[in-house]
Structures are given as structure tokens and as C-alpha cells.
Design a protein around this motif. Structure first.
Motif, PDB file in Angstrom:
ATOM      1  N   LEU A  94     -15.544   4.116   2.913  1.00  0.00           N
ATOM      2  CA  LEU A  94     -14.139   3.720   2.938  1.00  0.00           C
ATOM      3  C   LEU A  94     -13.304   4.976   2.740  1.00  0.00           C
ATOM      4  O   LEU A  94     -13.584   5.773   1.830  1.00  0.00           O
ATOM      5  N   LYS A  95     -12.286   5.143   3.580  1.00  0.00           N
ATOM      6  CA  LYS A  95     -11.326   6.222   3.373  1.00  0.00           C
ATOM      7  C   LYS A  95      -9.926   5.640   3.411  1.00  0.00           C
ATOM      8  O   LYS A  95      -9.555   4.947   4.353  1.00  0.00           O
ATOM      9  N   LEU A  96      -9.171   5.936   2.371  1.00  0.00           N
ATOM     10  CA  LEU A  96      -7.796   5.478   2.232  1.00  0.00           C
ATOM     11  C   LEU A  96      -6.881   6.688   2.292  1.00  0.00           C
ATOM     12  O   LEU A  96      -7.093   7.664   1.570  1.00  0.00           O
ATOM     13  N   VAL A  97      -5.860   6.632   3.152  1.00  0.00           N
ATOM     14  CA  VAL A  97      -4.860   7.694   3.240  1.00  0.00           C
ATOM     15  C   VAL A  97      -3.499   7.107   2.895  1.00  0.00           C
ATOM     16  O   VAL A  97      -3.102   6.069   3.434  1.00  0.00           O
ATOM     17  N   VAL A  98      -2.799   7.776   1.968  1.00  0.00           N
ATOM     18  CA  VAL A  98      -1.519   7.309   1.455  1.00  0.00           C
ATOM     19  C   VAL A  98      -0.489   8.433   1.560  1.00  0.00           C
ATOM     20  O   VAL A  98      -0.813   9.600   1.304  1.00  0.00           O
ATOM     21  N   ASP A  99       0.739   8.083   1.935  1.00  0.00           N
ATOM     22  CA  ASP A  99       1.849   9.037   1.977  1.00  0.00           C
ATOM     23  C   ASP A  99       2.700   8.813   0.725  1.00  0.00           C
ATOM     24  O   ASP A  99       3.553   7.925   0.693  1.00  0.00           O
ATOM     25  N   PHE A 100       2.462   9.611  -0.299  1.00  0.00           N
ATOM     26  CA  PHE A 100       3.194   9.428  -1.546  1.00  0.00           C
ATOM     27  C   PHE A 100       4.657   9.857  -1.429  1.00  0.00           C
ATOM     28  O   PHE A 100       5.497   9.408  -2.205  1.00  0.00           O
ATOM     29  N   SER A 101       4.978  10.720  -0.473  1.00  0.00           N
ATOM     30  CA  SER A 101       6.373  11.150  -0.320  1.00  0.00           C
ATOM     31  C   SER A 101       7.257  10.014   0.158  1.00  0.00           C
ATOM     32  O   SER A 101       8.460   9.986  -0.117  1.00  0.00           O
ATOM     33  N   SER A 137       5.998   6.668  -0.228  1.00  0.00           N
ATOM     34  CA  SER A 137       5.456   5.492  -0.925  1.00  0.00           C
ATOM     35  C   SER A 137       4.918   4.450   0.054  1.00  0.00           C
ATOM     36  O   SER A 137       5.185   3.249  -0.075  1.00  0.00           O
ATOM     37  N   LYS A 138       4.152   4.929   1.038  1.00  0.00           N
ATOM     38  CA  LYS A 138       3.570   4.025   2.026  1.00  0.00           C
ATOM     39  C   LYS A 138       2.100   4.355   2.273  1.00  0.00           C
ATOM     40  O   LYS A 138       1.646   5.482   2.055  1.00  0.00           O
ATOM     41  N   PHE A 139       1.374   3.332   2.704  1.00  0.00           N
ATOM     42  CA  PHE A 139       0.036   3.568   3.231  1.00  0.00           C
ATOM     43  C   PHE A 139       0.133   4.323   4.554  1.00  0.00           C
ATOM     44  O   PHE A 139       1.185   4.324   5.211  1.00  0.00           O
ATOM     45  N   VAL A 140      -0.965   4.954   4.959  1.00  0.00           N
ATOM     46  CA  VAL A 140      -1.061   5.575   6.283  1.00  0.00           C
ATOM     47  C   VAL A 140      -2.149   4.871   7.085  1.00  0.00           C
ATOM     48  O   VAL A 140      -1.863   4.251   8.110  1.00  0.00           O
ATOM     49  N   ARG A 141      -3.377   4.937   6.613  1.00  0.00           N
ATOM     50  CA  ARG A 141      -4.483   4.303   7.343  1.00  0.00           C
ATOM     51  C   ARG A 141      -5.658   4.071   6.407  1.00  0.00           C
ATOM     52  O   ARG A 141      -5.754   4.670   5.340  1.00  0.00           O
ATOM     53  N   VAL A 142      -6.562   3.217   6.878  1.00  0.00           N
ATOM     54  CA  VAL A 142      -7.828   2.965   6.191  1.00  0.00           C
ATOM     55  C   VAL A 142      -8.941   3.076   7.216  1.00  0.00           C
ATOM     56  O   VAL A 142      -8.816   2.574   8.339  1.00  0.00           O
ATOM     57  N   ILE A 143     -10.024   3.728   6.845  1.00  0.00           N
ATOM     58  CA  ILE A 143     -11.227   3.788   7.673  1.00  0.00           C
ATOM     59  C   ILE A 143     -12.327   3.027   6.946  1.00  0.00           C
ATOM     60  O   ILE A 143     -12.592   3.269   5.763  1.00  0.00           O
ATOM     61  N   TRP A 144     -12.933   2.087   7.652  1.00  0.00           N
ATOM     62  CA  TRP A 144     -14.120   1.377   7.158  1.00  0.00           C
ATOM     63  C   TRP A 144     -15.217   1.603   8.186  1.00  0.00           C
ATOM     64  O   TRP A 144     -15.174   1.080   9.296  1.00  0.00           O
ATOM     65  N   ASN A 145     -16.175   2.452   7.862  1.00  0.00           N
ATOM     66  CA  ASN A 145     -17.255   2.803   8.789  1.00  0.00           C
ATOM     67  C   ASN A 145     -16.684   3.205  10.145  1.00  0.00           C
ATOM     68  O   ASN A 145     -15.932   4.171  10.228  1.00  0.00           O
ATOM     69  N   SER A 146     -16.954   2.460  11.204  1.00  0.00           N
ATOM     70  CA  SER A 146     -16.503   2.859  12.544  1.00  0.00           C
ATOM     71  C   SER A 146     -15.118   2.326  12.897  1.00  0.00           C
ATOM     72  O   SER A 146     -14.642   2.545  14.015  1.00  0.00           O
ATOM     73  N   ASN A 147     -14.451   1.648  11.958  1.00  0.00           N
ATOM     74  CA  ASN A 147     -13.165   1.023  12.248  1.00  0.00           C
ATOM     75  C   ASN A 147     -12.034   1.736  11.522  1.00  0.00           C
ATOM     76  O   ASN A 147     -12.175   2.110  10.356  1.00  0.00           O
ATOM     77  N   GLN A 148     -10.911   1.898  12.219  1.00  0.00           N
ATOM     78  CA  GLN A 148      -9.721   2.498  11.630  1.00  0.00           C
ATOM     79  C   GLN A 148      -8.555   1.517  11.740  1.00  0.00           C
ATOM     80  O   GLN A 148      -8.350   0.902  12.780  1.00  0.00           O
ATOM     81  N   TYR A 149      -7.785   1.398  10.658  1.00  0.00           N
ATOM     82  CA  TYR A 149      -6.684   0.440  10.588  1.00  0.00           C
ATOM     83  C   TYR A 149      -5.397   1.176  10.227  1.00  0.00           C
ATOM     84  O   TYR A 149      -5.356   1.943   9.256  1.00  0.00           O
ATOM     85  N   ASP A 150      -4.352   0.931  10.990  1.00  0.00           N
ATOM     86  CA  ASP A 150      -3.035   1.523  10.761  1.00  0.00           C
ATOM     87  C   ASP A 150      -2.276   0.641   9.772  1.00  0.00           C
ATOM     88  O   ASP A 150      -1.940  -0.508  10.076  1.00  0.00           O
ATOM     89  N   LEU A 151      -1.980   1.184   8.586  1.00  0.00           N
ATOM     90  CA  LEU A 151      -1.227   0.450   7.573  1.00  0.00           C
ATOM     91  C   LEU A 151       0.116   1.113   7.283  1.00  0.00           C
ATOM     92  O   LEU A 151       0.737   0.866   6.246  1.00  0.00           O
ATOM     93  N   SER A 152       0.593   1.940   8.204  1.00  0.00           N
ATOM     94  CA  SER A 152       1.753   2.778   7.938  1.00  0.00           C
ATOM     95  C   SER A 152       3.056   2.011   7.780  1.00  0.00           C
ATOM     96  O   SER A 152       4.058   2.568   7.321  1.00  0.00           O
TER      97      SER A 152
END
Length: 233
Positions: free
Chosen positions: A166-173, A175-190
Motif C-alpha cells: 500500500l502506498k499513500l500520497v498526501v498533499d499537506f500543503s 490538506s488533500k489526498f493525492v493517490r493510493v496504490i494497492w499492488n497493481s491498482n492506482q486510485y486518484d483521491l485528489s
């Protein structure tokens, strides 16, 4: 001496050279690595807590994604008991940070949480996601503190011979999510805001991984290769 890429069969990037020479940063190479943990020196540098006995976090050579050791995480025996390992880190500037964790799934009645939190001296900004193996669903925690499903129907292999990522990317500047990676899948949460509350704790990053049981039985998972990045795209 010959240049390194001569021995590796042509022009390759520095990131690829590092991967071939044994770096644990091989899955998603975006961002600049500011912290990496492979647990080859044990777990004594981590804060470990649990909600009930007989929880534990110990080094183990039973299963590992890389090297010889991983962190063996064990919960208590009561439904919703949880065990966490956490670490505080400094940061240079407030921007986009990534948290990548490799771990095993014990069975179909457990949850695995990832937190990356930033204390700026005034507020606590928290990017929180979790995997629920009982429903095969990924959730994020929104700005109101509610759990929101964003990926369902996941095919989850339960067993300690496979380390999921699992990889979680967050934009703290912002205060939003950016994306999540779960194995071969990527999800845009921006489009989604993270959970933020007032907190005067002195500035630092805090990363947390949590295993929770969803029945009256202890659960065990293995955690390995935790990577924190900054300046994510």
C-alpha cells in the motif's frame, strides 16, 4: 574502471541501478526518499503499542520481503484489538509526502491501517487509509473523520508468503489526498480532503501502521520495507 551501466547492459537510470544493487525502493520510485526501514536491525527504533494483551511487535526471520528480517505484528484476542508501530520524523517543508508499506494479510477477518500525519505546530493533518479483508474494500478517512469506501471487489491473497503493498500520497500543503496504490491498482483521491484537527504538538511527521482483528481471536501479520518520500508528483 568501467562505468556501472556498462556492466548492466546499456544505459539505465540511477534509480534502476540502485534497485539492482539491493535498494528496497523498487515498487513505486516516484518521490525523493527521506526514510527507509527494512527491519534488519530489529524494531527497537519504533514506538509499539497495543490495545490489549498479548499484543507484540518483534523482529522475525519467518517471512520477509527483503533481507532476513521483518516486523512480526500480533494483536490481542478480543474483537477490534489493534497493535501499531509508529515513528516520528523531521520534515523540510510542507508538501506532498508518500508512505509505502509492504505487509502480509493474516486472513479474511482483519484490517490494516496506514497513517501519515503532519504536525505543523498549530494543526494535526492526517492522511488515513485502511484495508478491510472481511469486505475486500479500501477506505479513506475524510475531513469529518468518516470512513469512505473507494475501492471494492479486491482480490486479496491471505497468507504470509506474499507481501502486499500500500502506498499513500498526501498533499499537506493543500490538506488533500493525492493517490493510493494497492499492488497493481492506482486510485486518484485528489478531490478529497484529509482529516485535520487543532493540535499544538511541535512540528514533525508521524507514520503509523496498524493491524486490527475483527473477531475474538489474535491476528498476526508481517511488515517490511517501509518507505517515506517527499516532493511526490
Amino acid at each position: 574502471t568501467e562505468p556501472l551501466n556498462f556492466h548492466m547492459g546499456g544505459d539505465i537510470s540511477l534509480a534502476e541501478q540502485a534497485a539492482r544493487l539491493g535498494s528496497i525502493h523498487t515498487f513505486d520510485r516516484r518521490g525523493e526518499v527521506i526514510f527507509a526501514e527494512d527491519f534488519e536491525n530489529g524494531v527497537t527504533k519504533w514506538d509499539t503499542t497495543g490495545s490489549d494483551a498479548p499484543y507484540s511487535v518483534v523482529p522475525s526471520n519467518s517471512f520477509a520481503r527483503s533481507g532476513n528480517l521483518s516486523a512480526k505484528v500480533v494483536t490481542g484476542v478480543v474483537n477490534t484489538n489493534a497493535t501499531e508501530l509508529a515513528r516520528r520524523l523531521p520534515y523540510q517543508s510542507i508538501g506532498k509526502f508518500g508512505l509505502e508499506v509492504h505487509f502480509t494479510i493474516p486472513d479474511a477477518l482483519a484490517r490494516f491501517y496506514l497513517y501519515i500525519a503532519l504536525y505543523d505546530g498549530t494543526n494535526l493533518k492526517q492522511g488515513i487509509i485502511f484495508l478491510d479483508s472481511s469486505t475486500n474494500v479500501l477506505y479513506y478517512v475524510n475531513s469529518a473523520g468518516a470512513s469512505i469506501a473507494f475501492a471494492s471487489g479486491l482480490n486479496i491473497y491471505a497468507g504470509h508468503t506474499l507481501f502486499h503493498v500500500l502506498k499513500l500520497v498526501v498533499d499537506f500543503s493543500n490538506s488533500k489526498f493525492v493517490r493510493v496504490i494497492w499492488n497493481s491498482n492506482q486510485y486518484d483521491l485528489s478531490a478529497n480532503a484529509i482529516y485535520e484537527i487543532p493540535d499544538a504538538t511541535n512540528p514533525c511527521l508521524r507514520i503509523i501502521a496498524v493491524l486490527q482483528t475483527l473477531e475474538n481471536a489474535s491476528k498476526t501479520c508481517y511488515v517490511d520495507d517501509i518507505i517515506v518520500t517527499q516532493n511526490e508528483p
